[in-house]
Motif scaffolding. Structure first.
Motif, PDB file in Angstrom:
ATOM      1  N   ASP A  61       0.873  -1.171   0.000  1.00  0.00           N
ATOM      2  CA  ASP A  61       0.000   0.000   0.000  1.00  0.00           C
ATOM      3  C   ASP A  61       0.907   1.217   0.000  1.00  0.00           C
ATOM      4  O   ASP A  61       2.001   1.193   0.572  1.00  0.00           O
ATOM      5  CB  ASP A  61      -0.885   0.029   1.244  1.00  0.00           C
ATOM      6  N   ILE A  62       0.444   2.290  -0.627  1.00  0.00           N
ATOM      7  CA  ILE A  62       1.238   3.514  -0.660  1.00  0.00           C
ATOM      8  C   ILE A  62       0.336   4.712  -0.406  1.00  0.00           C
ATOM      9  O   ILE A  62      -0.802   4.767  -0.867  1.00  0.00           O
ATOM     10  CB  ILE A  62       2.006   3.672  -1.994  1.00  0.00           C
ATOM     11  N   PHE A  63       0.858   5.636   0.374  1.00  0.00           N
ATOM     12  CA  PHE A  63       0.225   6.931   0.583  1.00  0.00           C
ATOM     13  C   PHE A  63       1.279   7.985   0.276  1.00  0.00           C
ATOM     14  O   PHE A  63       2.414   7.888   0.742  1.00  0.00           O
ATOM     15  CB  PHE A  63      -0.256   7.102   2.025  1.00  0.00           C
ATOM     16  N   PHE A  64       0.903   8.966  -0.536  1.00  0.00           N
ATOM     17  CA  PHE A  64       1.854  10.039  -0.821  1.00  0.00           C
ATOM     18  C   PHE A  64       1.171  11.395  -0.817  1.00  0.00           C
ATOM     19  O   PHE A  64      -0.031  11.507  -1.020  1.00  0.00           O
ATOM     20  CB  PHE A  64       2.614   9.803  -2.136  1.00  0.00           C
ATOM     21  N   GLN A  65       1.973  12.410  -0.524  1.00  0.00           N
ATOM     22  CA  GLN A  65       1.554  13.800  -0.506  1.00  0.00           C
ATOM     23  C   GLN A  65       2.461  14.583  -1.436  1.00  0.00           C
ATOM     24  O   GLN A  65       3.682  14.411  -1.388  1.00  0.00           O
ATOM     25  CB  GLN A  65       1.705  14.381   0.900  1.00  0.00           C
ATOM     26  N   THR A  66       1.858  15.429  -2.264  1.00  0.00           N
ATOM     27  CA  THR A  66       2.655  16.227  -3.186  1.00  0.00           C
ATOM     28  C   THR A  66       2.358  17.709  -2.994  1.00  0.00           C
ATOM     29  O   THR A  66       1.273  18.085  -2.558  1.00  0.00           O
ATOM     30  CB  THR A  66       2.353  15.861  -4.655  1.00  0.00           C
ATOM     31  N   SER A  67       3.335  18.515  -3.358  1.00  0.00           N
ATOM     32  CA  SER A  67       3.130  19.966  -3.401  1.00  0.00           C
ATOM     33  C   SER A  67       4.009  20.537  -4.511  1.00  0.00           C
ATOM     34  O   SER A  67       5.056  19.978  -4.843  1.00  0.00           O
ATOM     35  CB  SER A  67       3.455  20.622  -2.060  1.00  0.00           C
ATOM     36  N   LYS A  68       3.539  21.631  -5.070  1.00  0.00           N
ATOM     37  CA  LYS A  68       4.259  22.298  -6.157  1.00  0.00           C
ATOM     38  C   LYS A  68       4.496  23.740  -5.742  1.00  0.00           C
ATOM     39  O   LYS A  68       3.614  24.395  -5.189  1.00  0.00           O
ATOM     40  CB  LYS A  68       3.430  22.250  -7.437  1.00  0.00           C
ATOM     41  N   GLU A  69       5.700  24.211  -6.035  1.00  0.00           N
ATOM     42  CA  GLU A  69       6.036  25.602  -5.743  1.00  0.00           C
ATOM     43  C   GLU A  69       6.694  26.206  -6.977  1.00  0.00           C
ATOM     44  O   GLU A  69       7.621  25.624  -7.537  1.00  0.00           O
ATOM     45  CB  GLU A  69       6.988  25.682  -4.550  1.00  0.00           C
ATOM     46  N   LYS A  70       6.201  27.363  -7.385  1.00  0.00           N
ATOM     47  CA  LYS A  70       6.795  28.091  -8.513  1.00  0.00           C
ATOM     48  C   LYS A  70       7.277  29.431  -7.972  1.00  0.00           C
ATOM     49  O   LYS A  70       6.501  30.190  -7.401  1.00  0.00           O
ATOM     50  CB  LYS A  70       5.759  28.311  -9.618  1.00  0.00           C
ATOM     51  N   ILE A  71       8.587  29.681  -8.164  1.00  0.00           N
ATOM     52  CA  ILE A  71       9.147  30.948  -7.696  1.00  0.00           C
ATOM     53  C   ILE A  71       9.903  31.629  -8.840  1.00  0.00           C
ATOM     54  O   ILE A  71      10.336  30.974  -9.785  1.00  0.00           O
ATOM     55  CB  ILE A  71      10.072  30.766  -6.480  1.00  0.00           C
ATOM     56  N   THR A  72      10.038  32.926  -8.711  1.00  0.00           N
ATOM     57  CA  THR A  72      10.812  33.711  -9.667  1.00  0.00           C
ATOM     58  C   THR A  72      12.253  33.763  -9.185  1.00  0.00           C
ATOM     59  O   THR A  72      12.518  34.154  -8.049  1.00  0.00           O
ATOM     60  CB  THR A  72      10.246  35.132  -9.787  1.00  0.00           C
ATOM     61  N   ILE A  73      13.165  33.385 -10.061  1.00  0.00           N
ATOM     62  CA  ILE A  73      14.588  33.368  -9.724  1.00  0.00           C
ATOM     63  C   ILE A  73      15.261  34.682 -10.118  1.00  0.00           C
ATOM     64  O   ILE A  73      16.102  35.199  -9.391  1.00  0.00           O
ATOM     65  CB  ILE A  73      15.302  32.189 -10.425  1.00  0.00           C
ATOM     66  N   ALA A  74      14.900  35.204 -11.278  1.00  0.00           N
ATOM     67  CA  ALA A  74      15.552  36.423 -11.767  1.00  0.00           C
ATOM     68  C   ALA A  74      14.522  37.323 -12.448  1.00  0.00           C
ATOM     69  O   ALA A  74      13.531  36.845 -13.008  1.00  0.00           O
ATOM     70  CB  ALA A  74      16.660  36.072 -12.751  1.00  0.00           C
ATOM     71  N   ILE A  75      14.781  38.626 -12.374  1.00  0.00           N
ATOM     72  CA  ILE A  75      13.928  39.607 -13.038  1.00  0.00           C
ATOM     73  C   ILE A  75      14.802  40.545 -13.867  1.00  0.00           C
ATOM     74  O   ILE A  75      15.996  40.683 -13.616  1.00  0.00           O
ATOM     75  CB  ILE A  75      13.097  40.423 -12.021  1.00  0.00           C
ATOM     76  N   ASN A  76      14.179  41.176 -14.866  1.00  0.00           N
ATOM     77  CA  ASN A  76      14.925  42.132 -15.691  1.00  0.00           C
ATOM     78  C   ASN A  76      14.842  43.533 -15.067  1.00  0.00           C
ATOM     79  O   ASN A  76      14.283  43.709 -13.987  1.00  0.00           O
ATOM     80  CB  ASN A  76      14.432  42.112 -17.137  1.00  0.00           C
ATOM     81  N   LYS A  77      15.379  44.531 -15.751  1.00  0.00           N
ATOM     82  CA  LYS A  77      15.409  45.897 -15.226  1.00  0.00           C
ATOM     83  C   LYS A  77      14.019  46.486 -15.022  1.00  0.00           C
ATOM     84  O   LYS A  77      13.808  47.351 -14.195  1.00  0.00           O
ATOM     85  CB  LYS A  77      16.217  46.796 -16.159  1.00  0.00           C
TER      86      LYS A  77
END
Length: 149
Positions: A61-77
């Protein structure tokens, strides 16, 4: 003679068959109960890859939990994002006969450049989610293979 050599090399290379190792592998175990929480899209990808079409004597049997994170690494001027990073976290427990035999936490991430076309950016992010989810699933399957030995 030179054209003949090119044709022979082309035929030799094109006859090589590539097969992904994990997608075609028949495992000697299966998951009876698959339960999960978290990101629905990622969970469905993982669940579909965990379902074994073959019946086996070894059942987990398996139980799993997932999460996703999106972040900004760099920006322009101007302050617009130029590079993003998507991280998927996966916590899973594998049980046999009601007893927890493995508990593990995994993280995978990918950085990618921003695209002006938002539809194309969305498609790229979907492809990244599939890629990362499949990699995480392969790690789950490999961890169970190690348990089986």
């Amino acid at each position: 003679m030179n054209k003949f050599l090119v044709i022979i090399i082309f035929l030799f290379i094109s006859s090589c068959a590539y097969e992904p190792i994990l997608s075609k592998k028949n495992y000697n175990f299966e998951f009876n109960n698959i339960s999960y929480e978290g990101n629905k899209k990622i969970n469905k990808i993982i669940e579909n890859r965990l379902i074994n079409k073959n019946s086996s004597e070894k059942k987990y049997d398996i139980f799993f939990q997932t999460s996703k994170e999106k972040i900004t690494i760099a920006i322009n001027k101007k302050g617009d994002p130029t590079i993003f990073k998507i991280t998927i976290s996966l916590n899973y427990e594998i049980m046999k006969d009601g007893e927890k035999i493995l508990n593990n936490n995994l993280k995978k991430h990918v950085t990618y450049n921003n695209i002006d076309d938002k539809f194309e950016l969305s498609q790229k992010e979907d492809d990244i989610l599939v890629y990362l989810s499949e990699n995480l699933t392969d790690e789950i399957l490999n961890s169970v293979l190690v348990l089986d030995k």
